[in-house]
Design an enzyme around this catalytic site. Structure first.
Site, PDB file in Angstrom:
ATOM      1  N   ASP A   1      81.446  33.454  33.539  1.00  0.00           N
ATOM      2  CA  ASP A   1      81.537  34.215  34.918  1.00  0.00           C
ATOM      3  C   ASP A   1      81.697  35.734  34.364  1.00  0.00           C
ATOM      4  OD1 ASP A   1      82.293  34.791  37.426  1.00  0.00           O
ATOM      5  OD2 ASP A   1      84.584  35.003  36.724  1.00  0.00           O
TER       6      ASP A   1
ATOM      7  N   ASP B   1      83.206  38.650  36.489  1.00  0.00           N
ATOM      8  CA  ASP B   1      84.468  39.546  36.862  1.00  0.00           C
ATOM      9  C   ASP B   1      85.811  38.617  36.744  1.00  0.00           C
ATOM     10  OD1 ASP B   1      83.105  41.230  38.313  1.00  0.00           O
ATOM     11  OD2 ASP B   1      83.021  40.258  40.298  1.00  0.00           O
TER      12      ASP B   1
ATOM     13  N   ASP C   1      87.667  32.131  35.243  1.00  0.00           N
ATOM     14  CA  ASP C   1      89.105  32.569  35.460  1.00  0.00           C
ATOM     15  C   ASP C   1      89.660  32.212  36.941  1.00  0.00           C
ATOM     16  OD1 ASP C   1      89.221  35.793  36.969  1.00  0.00           O
ATOM     17  OD2 ASP C   1      87.522  34.540  36.746  1.00  0.00           O
TER      18      ASP C   1
END
Length: 200
Positions: free
Chosen positions: A17, A19, A173
């Site tokens: 991922d 961001d 995250d």
């Protein structure tokens, strides 16, 4: 931070991922959305925004409209966000835990980025951090019909890498992102315990 050993995982490709995982973009996005919304007479607080990290722009705007009973000009917001984001790249930082994994494995296994962000913004982020050239492909929310937690982004990344989904290791995250990876049949590492206190 907790101890992490990538040798404990068996994989043929790595998908990150962007961001919050490989890049600490939250301060950049907050400033971007805050200014874009202000141009439409709306207020965005850090408390409200940071409680909804990991949402795509579309889902964030959905939540904002519902929470504050307003109708946003989304086309104008997205257009302004693309411009304003690059104006705030001076506050962008990498997450060293994940960025170093990407650097270490560059040239050894296929790697991709699969992000709920916009292509131009994700590309600008990775280029600013000198990470873009590490990845064989970058797929974003504009490339799929269904955003995370649907598996579409991760399945597309695996397809572009030419690797079976079950042989891909994902770094994420957010709960939505981890769910997307699991829905794609991939093993996933939650990076949050491995970030420094400042990064969290």
């Amino acid at each position: 931070m907790t101890t992490f050993n990538l040798n404990n995982y068996d994989f043929d490709a790595i998908i990150f991922d962007c961001d919050g995982t490989i890049a600490d973009t939250l301060p950049v996005h907050f400033l971007t959305f805050k200014e874009a919304l202000a141009e439409q007479g709306q207020v965005l607080t850090s408390e409200w925004y940071y409680a909804r990290t990991g949402l795509s722009s579309s889902k964030l705007f959905d939540a904002y409209e519902k929470a504050f009973d307003v109708i946003l000009d989304r086309a104008a917001l997205l257009a302004r966000c693309r411009v304003l984001y690059e104006a705030h790249l001076d506050v962008l930082r990498e997450h060293s835990f994940t960025a170093e994994i990407a650097r270490t494995h560059f040239g050894h296994v296929p790697m991709a980025v699969a992000s709920a962000g916009l292509k131009s913004i994700v590309t600008a982020t990775l280029r600013t951090l000198d990470l873009l050239e590490l990845f064989d492909c970058v797929v974003t929310v504009e490339d799929v019909t269904h955003p995370k937690p649907a598996p579409d982004l991760y399945l597309l990344a695996a397809s572009k890498l030419g690797v079976t989904p079950s042989r891909c290791l994902v770094f994420e995250d957010t709960e939505e992102g981890l769910e997307a990876a699991h829905n794609a049949g991939m093993r996933a590492v939650d990076v949050r315990p491995h970030l420094t206190i400042d990064e969290r």
